[in-house]
Design an enzyme around this catalytic site. Structure first.
Site, PDB file in Angstrom:
ATOM      1  N   CYS A 105      -0.249   2.423  -4.359  1.00  0.00           N
ATOM      2  CA  CYS A 105      -1.060   3.590  -4.692  1.00  0.00           C
ATOM      3  C   CYS A 105      -0.197   4.846  -4.573  1.00  0.00           C
ATOM      4  O   CYS A 105       0.677   4.929  -3.703  1.00  0.00           O
ATOM      5  CB  CYS A 105      -2.256   3.703  -3.754  1.00  0.00           C
ATOM      6  N   HIS A 111       0.844  -1.182   0.000  1.00  0.00           N
ATOM      7  CA  HIS A 111       0.000   0.000   0.000  1.00  0.00           C
ATOM      8  C   HIS A 111       0.882   1.236   0.000  1.00  0.00           C
ATOM      9  O   HIS A 111       2.047   1.200   0.411  1.00  0.00           O
ATOM     10  CB  HIS A 111      -0.894   0.016   1.234  1.00  0.00           C
TER      11      HIS A 111
END
Length: 524
Positions: free
Chosen positions: A190, A149
């Site tokens: 991301c 992430h």
């Protein structure tokens, strides 16, 4: 005028040496650091990506003592895994976990340890994990693959965060200390572009030197080898020569002389070079794909799947970083794959960073023309096996997984429990978003026009000291970001506040006033 003279100088040299040109490549080793920064079955895909990357390097001849793997290692023997010891990266795929080194697992998977591994700080890792570090020198190549992430300017580890500024500082320090010749980074997360935007220089190689070696020739009564000829050029001149030569690949022979295809300085005495590819732009999510109904989780991430399946298909001794970037950028339609740093390094073959051993293609190889003038004209189609054209945004994976489990459940009680989990997840997300909105209102003193700008615009990060300090306050005072992945999705307003001139101190006061809730974790 000076640039023209340099071009003429090199042109004359090339004509003079003629067919005796030989490229003197520096000898160096290849090192690789592979990191999956997440934990839990929900994030299966991250460790699957990294394990697949290990298999690629291993199959292409990179020895295990030059591959360093960091991952939580809680997937292969997870209670939810119906096939203990098996991790796959595509439907019905091979076991990519087999043979993977467990260099740093569990609590040793931290940003600090990663930077120690990368920079070769063996003393700092004494008694930790395998103790393996990158022991590279000025001629060596380093491949880094980070998967997890992310958020604006950060890459998550299981319990803490790696900031983009810390990564950049470490890599640039290694450059100054001549700890590598070339470094390539592939980052799946991301907002992964924000790890390099305005932080990774595109000109750290300070000058260009070319070495042209002649064959031995008989001179007078004795035979001796002539010394290599050294040509020093400005970066602009070398770039112009490279562009011209690469744009005119119509040679009478079957192959362009190697020297003409390497007109960018890649030698240790020219300074090290850094090239990075991110799965997304600085303000986009990355995407998961290959949802497996049997395992109830995603098997991979779109960018990672694309670059690794391309690698599995191709002869990487022939395919360049540039060609792979072009293919992957075209095939990844859910986010914008981007490249950073010294873009000209992309002319190197993939084998320079993934291993040079020949491996039988895992799929049908694309046709390649013999005419160098036509290579760049080939239009390539995706052939991912079971196609991975798009997927779910990484932050929506928990929702997609729970919805899949609800659909496949035949037990009414279990179905009801799953629905309650899904409702709880959505409530938690609403709570996280509401907290950030309250913080913005507090910092801006309820200026509704400014609140709207801060909550909905997307500025890049330029005021790093403000953002970094405010991020730390939010992490400690509101939500531990590494343990609450969804909280990574609401960080853009902090960037915007800093860019609009608000201070970290103002944000800290807002955190004190707003974040009075008990510590929470598991905000997926």
């Amino acid at each position: 005028m000076g640039r023209v003279l340099e071009l003429l100088k090199v042109s004359a040299l090339l004509l003079a040496v003629g067919g005796d040109v030989a490229w003197a490549r520096p000898k160096g080793e290849l090192w690789a650091v592979l990191v999956a920064g997440s934990s839990s079955w929900m994030n299966y895909r991250h460790q699957a990506d990294v394990c697949h990357a290990y298999q690629i390097l291993h199959q292409h001849g990179v020895p295990d003592d030059h591959i360093i793997v960091m991952m939580e290692d809680d997937i292969a023997y997870n209670p939810e895994n119906p096939d203990p010891g098996v991790i796959i990266n595509r439907p019905d795929g091979p076991n990519v976990y087999e043979g993977v080194p467990r260099d740093y697992v569990g609590s040793s998977v931290t940003p600090e340890n990663f930077l120690r591994v990368l920079s070769g700080d063996a003393e700092g890792l004494r008694g930790v994990g395998s103790g393996k570090v990158v022991r590279s020198g000025p001629n060596d190549r380093i491949f880094v693959n980070l998967v997890d992430h992310g958020g604006p300017g950060i890459f998550a580890f299981p319990r803490s965060l790696l900031k983009a500024t810390d990564l950049a500082d470490a890599v640039l320090a290694m450059h100054r200390d001549r700890k590598f010749g070339e470094m390539v980074l592939y980052v799946e997360a991301c907002e992964s572009g924000s790890m390099f935007s305005n932080l990774l220089p595109d000109d750290i190689g300070v000058h260009i030197q070319r070495h042209f070696g002649h064959r031995s020739r008989r001179v007078g009564p004795a035979s001796r080898a002539r010394q290599p000829i050294t040509v020093e050029l400005s970066r602009a001149a070398a770039a112009a020569i490279a562009d011209w030569l690469l744009g005119a690949r119509c040679w009478s022979g079957s192959k362009v002389p190697e020297v003409f295809l390497n007109m960018v300085c890649l030698q240790s005495n020219c300074g090290s070079t850094i090239y990075a590819v991110s799965a997304s732009s600085p303000n986009q999510p990355s995407y998961a794909c290959y949802m497996d109904e049997h395992l109830n989780t995603f098997l991979g991430d779109v960018f990672s799947i694309k670059w690794m399946e391309d690698t599995d298909r191709e002869d990487i001794r022939r395919e360049s970083l540039k060609k792979q970037f072009q293919i992957v950028r075209k095939e990844v339609t859910s986010s914008t794959v981007m490249q950073w740093g010294e873009i000209r390094l992309d002319r190197q073959h993939l084998s320079q960073f993934l291993g040079g051993k020949k491996v039988a293609s895992g799929g049908r190889r694309r046709q390649r023309g013999n005419d160098f003038c036509l290579v760049g004209l080939l239009s390539l189609l995706s052939s991912c096996g079971v196609l991975c054209k798009h997927g779910d945004p990484s932050y929506d994976v928990p929702v997609a997984v729970l919805e899949s489990r609800i659909r496949s459940s035949s037990n009414p009680q279990k179905t009801e429990d799953l629905k309650q989990q899904l409702e709880g997840l959505r409530q938690n997300r609403t709570f996280v978003s509401a907290v950030m909105a309250s913080l913005v209102v507090h910092v801006t003193d309820s200026d509704l026009d400014m609140v709207d700008k801060v909550m909905h615009n997307s500025h890049g990060i330029t005021r790093w000291s403000c953002y970094s300090a405010a991020l730390d306050v939010f992490d400690k005072g509101c939500f531990r970001l590494a343990e609450n992945p969804y909280a990574l999705r609401v960080l853009q307003p902090i960037v915007n506040l800093c860019e609009h001139g608000y201070t970290a101190e103002q944000f800290a006061r807002a955190v004190q006033a707003v974040c009075t809730h008990d510590p929470v974790r598991g905000m997926e």
